[in-house]
Each structure stands twice: as C-alpha cells, then as structure tokens.
Design a protein around this motif. Structure first.
Motif, PDB file in Angstrom:
ATOM      1  N   ILE A 191      28.883  38.117  47.662  1.00  0.00           N
ATOM      2  CA  ILE A 191      29.911  37.097  47.890  1.00  0.00           C
ATOM      3  C   ILE A 191      30.538  36.809  46.535  1.00  0.00           C
ATOM      4  CG2 ILE A 191      30.229  34.626  48.375  1.00  0.00           C
ATOM      5  CD1 ILE A 191      28.508  35.011  50.830  1.00  0.00           C
ATOM      6  N   ILE A 192      31.863  36.919  46.489  1.00  0.00           N
ATOM      7  CA  ILE A 192      32.550  36.608  45.238  1.00  0.00           C
ATOM      8  C   ILE A 192      33.324  35.316  45.449  1.00  0.00           C
ATOM      9  CG2 ILE A 192      34.293  37.378  43.572  1.00  0.00           C
ATOM     10  CD1 ILE A 192      33.219  40.195  43.940  1.00  0.00           C
ATOM     11  N   TYR A 193      32.930  34.317  44.683  1.00  0.00           N
ATOM     12  CA  TYR A 193      33.483  32.970  44.830  1.00  0.00           C
ATOM     13  C   TYR A 193      34.385  32.671  43.638  1.00  0.00           C
ATOM     14  CZ  TYR A 193      33.612  27.978  45.782  1.00  0.00           C
ATOM     15  OH  TYR A 193      34.032  26.709  46.076  1.00  0.00           O
ATOM     16  N   ASP A 194      35.608  32.287  43.914  1.00  0.00           N
ATOM     17  CA  ASP A 194      36.553  31.954  42.846  1.00  0.00           C
ATOM     18  C   ASP A 194      36.596  30.437  42.694  1.00  0.00           C
ATOM     19  OD1 ASP A 194      38.775  31.515  41.198  1.00  0.00           O
ATOM     20  OD2 ASP A 194      39.831  33.273  41.972  1.00  0.00           O
ATOM     21  N   THR A 195      36.063  29.931  41.586  1.00  0.00           N
ATOM     22  CA  THR A 195      35.989  28.475  41.419  1.00  0.00           C
ATOM     23  C   THR A 195      37.374  27.864  41.185  1.00  0.00           C
ATOM     24  OG1 THR A 195      35.583  28.707  39.048  1.00  0.00           O
ATOM     25  CG2 THR A 195      33.647  28.540  40.471  1.00  0.00           C
ATOM     26  N   ASP A 196      38.319  28.651  40.728  1.00  0.00           N
ATOM     27  CA  ASP A 196      39.667  28.117  40.471  1.00  0.00           C
ATOM     28  C   ASP A 196      40.370  27.746  41.760  1.00  0.00           C
ATOM     29  OD1 ASP A 196      40.202  30.504  37.770  1.00  0.00           O
ATOM     30  OD2 ASP A 196      39.224  28.536  37.798  1.00  0.00           O
ATOM     31  N   ILE A 197      40.130  28.516  42.812  1.00  0.00           N
ATOM     32  CA  ILE A 197      40.816  28.234  44.082  1.00  0.00           C
ATOM     33  C   ILE A 197      39.857  27.851  45.202  1.00  0.00           C
ATOM     34  CG2 ILE A 197      42.864  29.624  43.551  1.00  0.00           C
ATOM     35  CD1 ILE A 197      41.577  31.908  45.214  1.00  0.00           C
ATOM     36  N   ASP A 198      38.555  27.761  44.863  1.00  0.00           N
ATOM     37  CA  ASP A 198      37.531  27.401  45.854  1.00  0.00           C
ATOM     38  C   ASP A 198      37.592  28.264  47.106  1.00  0.00           C
ATOM     39  OD1 ASP A 198      37.228  23.886  45.108  1.00  0.00           O
ATOM     40  OD2 ASP A 198      35.834  25.545  44.768  1.00  0.00           O
TER      41      ASP A 198
END
Lengths: 289, 280, 124
Positions: C27-34
């Motif tokens: 799972i790749i989670y982008d914290t900038d765009i949630d």
C-alpha cells in the motif's frame, strides 16, 4: 511463526509418512505439500478442496510472427531449444528456459513468450489443519515456482488464521523444488536411512541446506537395518554438531498402516510410532525454545 | 535400444533394478540420469576413466565505471541481477547463463566467466558396461545442463539402460524421452499407486511403450496389481520384499550378487523387453 | 511524502504484513493528499531475490519511507542506496502504522532483520 520442512535427498526414506504423522499430532499449524510432481500427503490427510487455481508456470518461446530464417536466435540460444532456424524453425518447449534472448534478438520480432498452464494448486481443509497442495502437470517445468507459490499461500493462511507453525513436506533431490521449499524455514528435518545411497544423498542435501543458511536436524529411519551405517551417520552428525533428533526402528506396521491409509502414531504398540511421537515432541521443543 | 527405468515415487527401486538389468546383460551403455542424487555407481562400482566438468557462462559486471546495469536487472527473467544504487547484486544460484546480460548491458562492461555446475563421469564396469553419470553441484539448480551433457553420449544403436530421477517433472522427462521402452517401478502401496498413475500418464503422453514392475511386493496391498490388470497394463515382474536384499542394498551390494536365480530373472526381463520392441 | 507499507490486504484496515519481499500487497500512502493505492506484489512469486525485486519496485514508485514487519538484508541495501527511511518490526493495521509514523511513535530500523525472525521488535 515457525516453519519446518521435511526433506531427504534420497526419495523413499519416509518424508511424507513423517510429515503426515506430525501434522496429525501438531496443533495450531498449517500444512503444505511441496512435492508437487508426485504429491502424496493428500492420500493420508483426505482434504476437502475449498479453492482451486491454475498455475501458469512460465511462458515459453513461440514463433508467432514472420520468421525470416536469419538463424540469429538459434545461434544465441544457450539451451539448444531452437533448431532448423534457417529452414523451418522449431522451438523445443521442454528445452526453452524462457530467458527471452531470442525474443530480444529477433529482427522481425517474430518470437513471443506465451503462457503455459503447468499445473494447479489447491487450498483445502483437513481434520487437522488448513492444507495447501498442488499438482504439476506431467512433464511440466518450473516446479520451483509452483513450490514458491504454495509456500507463499501457506504463509498467508497462517498469518490470517493466526497459526504459529507451518509444516512443509519437501520434495526429493537437491534441485529447484527442494531449494524453493527450503526458503526461509527455521529448520530442515532431514529424514535419512542407513543405506549407502541415502547417506550419499543426505550429505548432499545437508550441504544444500547449509548453503542457504538453514539449520538441519536429522532423523534416521529404519536405523536397525544396518547399525554400522547408522553409526556412520551419527558420527558425521556429531562432527558437525548436527542434532540427531530420533532413530526410528524398522517396523512392518508402518507400511501396513499406510496401506490402509492410517497414521502409524495411532498404533498403541508400534515401536516406530513411539519414536515418531518422541521425535515430534523434541522438534516442538526446538522450535519454541 | 534404449530402456529407461523410472518411477513417480522415489525409493521404489529404480536404481536397484536398472543396475541389476545392466549387470545381468553385461554389455550395454548405462546412464545415471538422476544427476541430483546419483546412486548407481555404488552398485556398479565403475572404474572411472574420465571426469568432465559441466560449466555455464555467467556474467561478471565491471562496476568500476559509471555505467548502469539497470538493463541487465530488468532483462533477467530469473531475478538474478539487482541494483542497489551503484552496486550490482548478483545471485549466481539463480542465473541460468542465458547470455542476456552481455546482449543488453552496457557494451564492454559485462564479460562472462565459466562457472562449474557439476560434472560427468565416464567409466567401465566389467565385462562390457560403459558407465556414464552426472553429478550436480549442491546449491546450483542447473540439472538441465548436466543432463544435456550426459545425453550426448547416448548411442542408440547399442543397448542403453537409463536410470531416471524420481517424479514426473522435466528432469524425469529429459531422462525418459529418448527411450524406446520405459520400465515403471512401483511399490504396492497407496503412495506407489498414486505416483504410478501420474507416471503412466506421462509416458503415454510421450508415446513411450511401458511396462510395470512391482517391487517390495508384500509390504502393502494388491491395489497396484488390480489397477494394472483392470487397465490392461503390462506387469513385467514382481519382486517380493526381502529383508536380506534390503540389507545387501544398504551396504551397496548389487542384488544379483550371489543370487543367480535373480540374475536369471533380470536376464529374462531384459530379453522380454527387447523382444517386445522387435515385435513392434 | 509517499510511504510504502507491506500489507496483507488491499485497504488501510488490512494488517501490516510481517514479510516484505513475500507480502501479498504494497500500500502506497501519500501523506500530502491523504490518498492511497495498492499494488499486488509480483516479486513474491520469484524463487529467489524476491526482497530485492520488491524493494526495487517500490523505490521506483518514488517512496521516501517503507514500513514492514521484517526487512531482509538485500532489500535493506536497496533502500539504503536510495536513502529511504526504514521502519520494520511494525504490527497492527496499515492505518495504525501510518498514524504511529505521523505521531513520531515509530523508531527507524538501523539494521536488516535476519530472514528467519518474525516481526517482533521495538515497533510492535
């Protein structure tokens, strides 16, 4: 989570019989039969198949476009899989190792890799535990890949079901199936017997396990048919600090129980059964120390 | 004529029977194609005349330049090449020696070296058995190369006996595919029957005439024999379980040694198989 | 920033998988765009070199951080070479792991886990 694989080097020393009996007396485990081209564990475990999947083992080279008979592919194929390329090209599927050198070099892009169904794998329930097993189609290759697949699935199941142990029935030999079944295990239990042939193969599989940094434990089956050879195995082990977990005596009841598809450990008075039970308890202790 | 001796299940007695056949006949080529776990030499005790190393060519990456080997890593079908920054991590045991790295990698920065994956041994067993075996180096997975090297010595005009590896996958097929007749050895047990059926499927697919030998008869039940008669499968012979033979075997003694009646039986078996071929 | 987490399933309530090279999903989670994406881990079916191939796959996705139950020495090398922050020995769900990371509750892993150990450690 612990993983134990049962291997032998030589076929017929009793791997599957031992594995089956361990599976019956163990708790909190998942079982997997990695002897994919001659699987036998299901005969004793009597699984009910819950899920069946096709195994696409690998792709083989096939001429699908316009071959201009330049001969370049045959020249570069290291596996002698291509013949008559300058006249009427033939690619031998058995020899093809799917490296794609021919695909790369073909000036007209006439060769492609095409998927080959090579077997099936199953996720089953048994009276004792979840069971992952497979069948490689006769003559198929990439048994190592099928073994890897079912090993992965057995671990997925173990994590999902919060099981602490995977018992793996390995394949004979020292090639890719066995190596794939050794991957990442905690111990390899080598089941051997006191014959010249088995001793030679035992030394090889011990070397292979060591090469992959797996610690080996040993069980000498039918130890009393040749006490000199048993002593030789014990000496070999002592010199290398390999623990001999058990010595099982020759017992006519073992094949008799197998013929009736029964577990020898259910026999109250079989001397082999007693030793197998002891061996399992020792193995459990080693796993959870 | 090429006779292969095979078995789905391991430990049924392939090598015992193949070597007994060769010793009874006395003049033939004998091949131990079970290159991962070869055992025939213990029973035939050949006088080895020649050892030939079997090698494949594996890549050597010249990393003292700023060239990238990413292409090699991407091309490799076996995941034998990986890149970590400027470092190349090479897994020799996964490499099949396909030569792809030289082709796709930066020109002049990938060379090749010979890597030994096993050996072939050739020798003689009196009176006139030409003996050939392969021996895979433990830790490598190049069974195919060893078997291919061995195959080159088969002279099909001679009587050739091939001791096969167990199972039904590619290493067994390689051993069996050139044969005119396959003897399938089994034991009279459920495991034996299960694996016999798998190996029969295989030899039928390869269109190789075959017959079955039940070894260690008496240890299990009659399911195998019933299966053979119900399916019109030729039962070539049955050998009863014999503790004395088991003990001889454990010492590496050929079973026909000191057992002339058994030698006769194997000679008859060989003649039966040869005659059947001539009749076709 | 992009965080890669080894996962047993395809959503944030899946468990952090105890494996890296052989886990079923990333799972790749982008914290900038949630937002997150999941990928099937195709490297898991390789006979050998799964960890390293998996590591190369996720590095190519532009991640800065990796979270898993255990990370072996070869994957470790790939991550180090790409200056990726490594947190191993993590348990619980993917969502919990991301929260712990955001709240500074995870400790960087200084050295690879030996392959045969399961994910017990400072980040459980």
């Amino acid at each position: 989570m612990k993983k134990i694989v049962i291997i032998s080097g030589k076929g017929g020393t009793g791997k599957t019989t031992m594995a089956a009996n361990f599976i019956k007396i163990a708790h909190g485990h998942v079982a997997v039969d990695c002897d994919v081209d001659a699987a036998n564990l299901h005969i004793l475990l009597d699984p009910s198949i819950k899920k069946k999947e096709t195994f696409i083992g690998g792709a083989k080279a096939k001429v699908t476009g316009d071959c201009i008979n330049c001969g370049k592919c045959e020249e570069l194929c290291r596996f002698e899989a291509i013949k008559d390329s300058t006249t009427d090209i033939k690619i031998d599927k058995l020899k093809c190792e799917s490296c794609e050198v021919c695909v790369y070099i073909c000036p007209t892009k006439a060769i492609e890799l095409t998927d080959e169904k090579q077997g099936e794998y199953y996720i089953s329930d048994t009276k004792y535990c979840s069971f992952v097993h497979a069948r490689l189609d006769p003559g198929a290759e990439n048994s190592g890949l099928l073994v890897t697949k079912i090993r992965n699935i057995s671990e997925d199941i173990a994590y999902q079901q919060d099981k602490k142990l995977i018992i793996i029935d390995g394949a004979p030999g020292i090639g890719c199936s066995v190596i794939a079944s050794l991957n990442g295990v905690d111990y390899a239990l080598i089941v051997t017997e006191p014959t010249i042939s088995a001793i030679s193969d035992f030394k090889k599989i011990y070397e292979v396990a060591g090469f992959f940094n797996i610690e080996s434990l040993v069980c000498i089956n039918k130890f009393d048919i040749n006490l000199d050879n048993t002593a030789e195995i014990e000496k070999f082990c002592a010199n290398r600090n390999i623990e001999v977990l058990g010595k099982i005596p020759y017992d006519e009841d073992v094949p008799r129980y197998l013929a009736d598809k029964k577990f020898i450990i259910d026999s109250a008075d079989s001397p082999a059964a007693k030793e197998i039970r002891n061996l399992w308890h020792k193995l459990e202790k080693s796993l959870y120390k | 004529m090429i006779i292969s001796v095979a078995s789905g299940k391991g430990g049924t007695g392939k090598t015992t029977i193949a070597t007994a056949l060769a010793l009874s006949v006395g003049y033939c080529q004998f091949f131990d194609f079970d290159v991962e776990a070869p055992n025939a030499s213990f029973f035939l005790k050949p006088d080895i005349k020649h050892i030939q190393k079997v090698k494949i060519k594996q890549p050597v990456f010249l990393t003292d330049t700023d060239k990238s080997f990413k292409e090699c890593a991407q091309f490799c079908h076996y995941n034998a090449v990986a890149i970590a920054g400027s470092e190349v991590i090479f897994f020799s045991e996964l490499c099949h020696g396909c030569g792809g790295c030289i082709l796709v990698g930066p020109q002049g920065s990938v060379r090749e070296e010979d890597v030994v994956v096993g050996e072939i041994r050739k020798g003689m067993v009196s009176p006139g058995i030409e003996f050939f075996m392969g021996d895979l180096k433990p830790g490598t997975m190049r069974t195919t190369e060893i078997q291919n090297a061995l195959e080159k010595y088969i002279e099909k005009e001679k009587l050739v006996i091939i001791d096969c590896p167990p199972g039904t996958s590619c290493s067994m097929v390689t051993a069996v595919k050139n044969s005119n007749h396959c003897i399938l050895v089994t034991e009279p047990t459920p495991f034996g029957l299960n694996d016999l059926i798998l190996s029969i499927d295989l030899v039928k697919e390869l269109s190789i005439p075959f017959g079955v030998i039940i070894n260690r008869d008496g240890i299990g039940n009659s399911e195998v024999e019933n299966y053979c008669s119900q399916n019109n499968i030729k039962l070539l012979a049955k050998f009863p379980y014999d503790m004395n033979i088991a003990k001889s075997y454990s010492k590496g003694e050929a079973v026909i040694s000191g057992r002339p009646e058994l030698k006769e039986k194997f000679l008859d078996l060989a003649n039966k198989v040869i005659k059947d071929k001539e009749a076709e | 920033m992009k965080i890669c987490i080894s996962s047993s399933g395809t959503d944030l309530d899946s468990n952090v998988d105890p494996r890296f090279g052989r886990c079923p999903y990333f799972i790749i989670y982008d914290t900038d765009i949630d937002k997150f994406e999941y990928f099937e881990n195709e490297s898991r079916n390789a006979m050998g070199g799964a960890g390293i191939q998996a590591a190369q796959f996720v590095v190519n996705k532009g991640i800065s951080t990796v979270i898993s139950g255990a990370i072996g020495p070869n994957s470790f090398k790939v991550f180090n070479a790409a200056n990726i922050n490594i947190y191993s020995g993590v348990t619980g769900t993917v969502r919990e792991a991301i929260d712990k990371l955001k709240n500074g509750k995870l400790v960087l892993t200084p050295a690879p886990d030996v392959q045969s150990h399961s994910g017990m450690g400072r980040n459980s």
